[in-house]
Motif scaffolding. Sequence first.
Motif, PDB file in Angstrom:
ATOM      1  N   HIS A 195      33.266  39.175  38.933  1.00  0.00           N
ATOM      2  CA  HIS A 195      33.265  40.286  37.844  1.00  0.00           C
ATOM      3  C   HIS A 195      32.877  39.940  36.354  1.00  0.00           C
ATOM      4  CE1 HIS A 195      35.490  43.707  35.916  1.00  0.00           C
ATOM      5  NE2 HIS A 195      36.196  42.795  35.275  1.00  0.00           N
ATOM      6  N   GLU A 196      32.827  38.602  36.098  1.00  0.00           N
ATOM      7  CA  GLU A 196      32.304  38.199  34.966  1.00  0.00           C
ATOM      8  C   GLU A 196      30.941  38.306  34.869  1.00  0.00           C
ATOM      9  OE1 GLU A 196      35.596  34.354  33.965  1.00  0.00           O
ATOM     10  OE2 GLU A 196      33.507  33.894  34.679  1.00  0.00           O
TER      11      GLU A 196
ATOM     12  N   ARG B 121      29.420  40.778  36.436  1.00  0.00           N
ATOM     13  CA  ARG B 121      28.821  42.053  36.455  1.00  0.00           C
ATOM     14  C   ARG B 121      29.028  42.580  34.933  1.00  0.00           C
ATOM     15  NH1 ARG B 121      32.263  47.243  38.555  1.00  0.00           N
ATOM     16  NH2 ARG B 121      30.722  48.791  37.962  1.00  0.00           N
TER      17      ARG B 121
ATOM     18  N   GLU C 190      37.299  46.868  32.357  1.00  0.00           N
ATOM     19  CA  GLU C 190      38.780  46.399  32.294  1.00  0.00           C
ATOM     20  C   GLU C 190      39.577  47.276  32.739  1.00  0.00           C
ATOM     21  OE1 GLU C 190      39.078  45.755  27.958  1.00  0.00           O
ATOM     22  OE2 GLU C 190      38.156  44.036  28.005  1.00  0.00           O
TER      23      GLU C 190
ATOM     24  N   SER D  65      31.845  33.502  46.605  1.00  0.00           N
ATOM     25  CA  SER D  65      32.480  33.378  45.307  1.00  0.00           C
ATOM     26  C   SER D  65      33.851  33.914  44.894  1.00  0.00           C
ATOM     27  CB  SER D  65      31.215  34.067  44.426  1.00  0.00           C
ATOM     28  OG  SER D  65      29.966  33.682  44.805  1.00  0.00           O
ATOM     29  N   LYS D  66      34.240  33.441  44.081  1.00  0.00           N
ATOM     30  CA  LYS D  66      35.591  34.079  43.653  1.00  0.00           C
ATOM     31  C   LYS D  66      35.228  35.401  42.905  1.00  0.00           C
ATOM     32  CE  LYS D  66      37.409  29.587  42.379  1.00  0.00           C
ATOM     33  NZ  LYS D  66      37.938  28.718  40.905  1.00  0.00           N
ATOM     34  N   THR D  67      36.132  36.176  43.267  1.00  0.00           N
ATOM     35  CA  THR D  67      36.229  37.747  42.648  1.00  0.00           C
ATOM     36  C   THR D  67      36.138  37.785  41.153  1.00  0.00           C
ATOM     37  OG1 THR D  67      37.511  38.482  44.484  1.00  0.00           O
ATOM     38  CG2 THR D  67      37.311  39.889  42.484  1.00  0.00           C
ATOM     39  N   SER D  68      36.873  36.669  40.506  1.00  0.00           N
ATOM     40  CA  SER D  68      36.953  36.646  39.089  1.00  0.00           C
ATOM     41  C   SER D  68      35.461  36.147  38.459  1.00  0.00           C
ATOM     42  CB  SER D  68      37.917  35.600  38.695  1.00  0.00           C
ATOM     43  OG  SER D  68      37.632  34.075  38.968  1.00  0.00           O
ATOM     44  N   GLU D  69      34.711  35.419  39.371  1.00  0.00           N
ATOM     45  CA  GLU D  69      33.319  35.097  38.790  1.00  0.00           C
ATOM     46  C   GLU D  69      32.059  36.168  38.929  1.00  0.00           C
ATOM     47  OE1 GLU D  69      33.262  30.184  39.897  1.00  0.00           O
ATOM     48  OE2 GLU D  69      32.758  31.566  41.510  1.00  0.00           O
TER      49      GLU D  69
ATOM     50  N   SER E 219      34.335  46.570  45.472  1.00  0.00           N
ATOM     51  CA  SER E 219      35.259  46.173  44.416  1.00  0.00           C
ATOM     52  C   SER E 219      35.629  47.287  43.582  1.00  0.00           C
ATOM     53  CB  SER E 219      34.559  45.242  43.503  1.00  0.00           C
ATOM     54  OG  SER E 219      35.097  45.218  42.029  1.00  0.00           O
TER      55      SER E 219
ATOM     56  N   ARG F 152      39.662  48.712  43.354  1.00  0.00           N
ATOM     57  CA  ARG F 152      40.160  48.672  41.778  1.00  0.00           C
ATOM     58  C   ARG F 152      41.018  50.277  41.649  1.00  0.00           C
ATOM     59  NH1 ARG F 152      35.799  47.163  38.073  1.00  0.00           N
ATOM     60  NH2 ARG F 152      37.003  47.519  36.497  1.00  0.00           N
TER      61      ARG F 152
END
Length: 218
Positions: free
Chosen positions: A97-98, A100, A217, A91-95, A174, A178
């Motif tokens: 994160h959403e 989570r 964030e 999956s995409k990292t952005s997906e 992740s 970060r």
Amino acid sequence: MKIKKPIRISLPKQTSIEIEKAIKNGLFKIGEKIPSEPDLVKEFGVSRNTIREAIQSLIQAGVLESRQGNGTYVIAISKFEANILNRLNNSKTSEVHEVRICLEKEIVKLAAQRRSDDDLENIKNALNQRNLTKSSFIENSEADLEFHLAIAKASHNSIFYDLYKSLSQYICTSVAQRLKSTNMEEKMIYQLHIELFEAISSQNIEKSEEIIIKILEI
């Protein structure tokens, strides 16, 4: 309606279920090598072929991993977790994160509503450990994860807890990435986690949600 006859579960299947239960109960831990075939034969009271079939099925499911010349290791708590990890890795990292963000927002809200005195003690202990850890990024992320897992447990929703725990390996990596890339001072991150604990302690649901969003964030 056509009624299906009950199907008798095979011995290898029953054994694989019991091995998976042992993993879930912490008898066989993530990252550790499971006992040898002779030991498992003795433990479960079945034949070596039954053990081999059971182990092979868990390897195929992604729960265990066979390492040439080095034994078989636990890499997931359950077939459910193995499927989740496989999905996350594709999956995409952005997906991720959403997902989570949505999960953690609900978890902190429930924790603020339902936390007990014992829950608060566990969260506080995890917070202290998190804020005392000054080692590698990986170790920092693992300590951070334990804090959030303590909050997930305080939600008193076993499904949320299992989902979060299933995401834990991916989240840990992740968080480490970060922490490496963020320019935010550790003092500010430290303070946000203290404020999250205080918001949950005072059962301030809105404040808890507000702070977890800030943390995610970073």
